[in-house]
Design a protein around this motif. Structure first.
Motif, PDB file in Angstrom:
ATOM      1  N   GLU A 123      23.444  52.163  25.255  1.00  0.00           N
ATOM      2  CA  GLU A 123      23.346  52.559  23.847  1.00  0.00           C
ATOM      3  C   GLU A 123      23.755  54.015  23.673  1.00  0.00           C
ATOM      4  N   ASP A 124      23.372  54.884  24.625  1.00  0.00           N
ATOM      5  CA  ASP A 124      23.644  56.299  24.499  1.00  0.00           C
ATOM      6  C   ASP A 124      25.103  56.623  24.799  1.00  0.00           C
ATOM      7  N   LYS A 157      14.430  60.649  17.997  1.00  0.00           N
ATOM      8  CA  LYS A 157      14.400  59.211  18.253  1.00  0.00           C
ATOM      9  C   LYS A 157      13.812  58.426  17.086  1.00  0.00           C
ATOM     10  N   ARG A 167      12.441  51.373  23.617  1.00  0.00           N
ATOM     11  CA  ARG A 167      13.186  51.930  22.482  1.00  0.00           C
ATOM     12  C   ARG A 167      12.270  52.035  21.272  1.00  0.00           C
ATOM     13  N   LEU A 174      18.578  45.533  25.142  1.00  0.00           N
ATOM     14  CA  LEU A 174      18.291  46.966  25.151  1.00  0.00           C
ATOM     15  C   LEU A 174      16.865  47.252  25.616  1.00  0.00           C
ATOM     16  N   GLN A 232      15.964  53.454  17.023  1.00  0.00           N
ATOM     17  CA  GLN A 232      17.028  53.315  18.008  1.00  0.00           C
ATOM     18  C   GLN A 232      17.619  51.908  17.970  1.00  0.00           C
ATOM     19  N   LEU A 233      16.754  50.912  17.867  1.00  0.00           N
ATOM     20  CA  LEU A 233      17.241  49.534  17.798  1.00  0.00           C
ATOM     21  C   LEU A 233      17.961  49.270  16.491  1.00  0.00           C
TER      22      LEU A 233
END
Length: 238
Positions: free
Chosen positions: A53-54, A152, A89, A83, A93-94
């Motif tokens: 993801e990052d 986040k 997470r 993820l 983020q999701l």
């Protein structure tokens, strides 16, 4: 918080039920089954480590979560489970990951709410674990930890509750440990430069200027280096 936990092993702490293949996945449809299979045999990442993801999903990871399907809800479940198998997470983020994969907002909201209901998303537990992990592992102070959690997408109230785990006494004790580890490497420098270097290290980790200077000066005094105190301004950037 009195217990010490290695957050790279997520199954070691019951507060965050992200273990793939757990009973909580049963009610999430076929996407849950596919997401669990995708996580087998891979090393789990700890907090702060790079992820697909990052840094952008690899072709193999895209194949795991973004399987061709006419049902966007099923795709969303598979993406989220993949993820979450790698590392915990936050909901934001999701949500960002689903938006990048063009999942409709209403579908993403429904799937994410369902994940919260079954405990697969728990921002409060995430924040608590983040504080414990990053303070113990990196020596970060409350200010730096709060900033990381804000990036986040954690709710400010949850951030306040999480960083409250660290009282001033524990924070100062950690600052002393950090200075003690660095003290030897600064020997040979003049006193003022040692103070700036050590206090700057603490400032970068989120410690206040007052605490940083006090801890450093005390450490130098205990080492036997005396001298007239000079007023220093410690910038956050070091």
């Amino acid at each position: 918080m009195t217990r010490r936990t290695d957050w790279a092993e997520h199954d070691a702490h019951p507060g965050i039920p992200w273990e793939p293949g757990s009973g909580d996945h049963a009610g999430l449809g076929r996407g849950g089954e596919g997401g669990s299979r995708g996580g087998r045999g891979r090393r789990r990442r700890g907090f702060g480590e790079p992820s697909a993801e990052d840094g952008g999903a690899s072709p193999s990871s895209r194949a795991e979560g973004d399987t061709p399907s006419g049902d966007p809800a099923e795709r969303a479940r598979a993406i989220c489970l993949r993820l979450l198998t790698g590392t915990p997470r936050t909901r934001k983020q999701l949500a960002d990951a689903l938006r990048k994969r063009e999942i409709p907002d209403d579908v993403a909201e429904e799937v994410l709410s369902r994940f919260e209901e079954v405990g697969l998303i728990n921002d409060s537990a995430f924040a608590d674990a983040w504080v414990e992990s990053r303070h113990h592992g990196r020596g970060l102070a409350r200010r730096a930890l709060a900033q990381e959690l804000r990036t986040k997408g954690v709710d400010p109230t949850l951030i306040d509750e999480a960083v409250a785990q660290l009282d001033s006494e524990r924070e100062e004790e950690t600052a002393r440990d950090l200075v003690a580890r660095k003290l030897r490497s600064t020997r040979g420098l003049d006193r003022d430069k040692r103070i700036r270097r050590l206090a700057g290290m603490l400032a970068r980790k989120g410690y206040s200027e007052g605490m940083a200077l006090r801890v450093v000066r005390q450490a130098l005094a205990e080492e036997g280096e005396e001298g007239e105190d000079t007023e220093f301004f410690v910038e956050d950037g070091g």
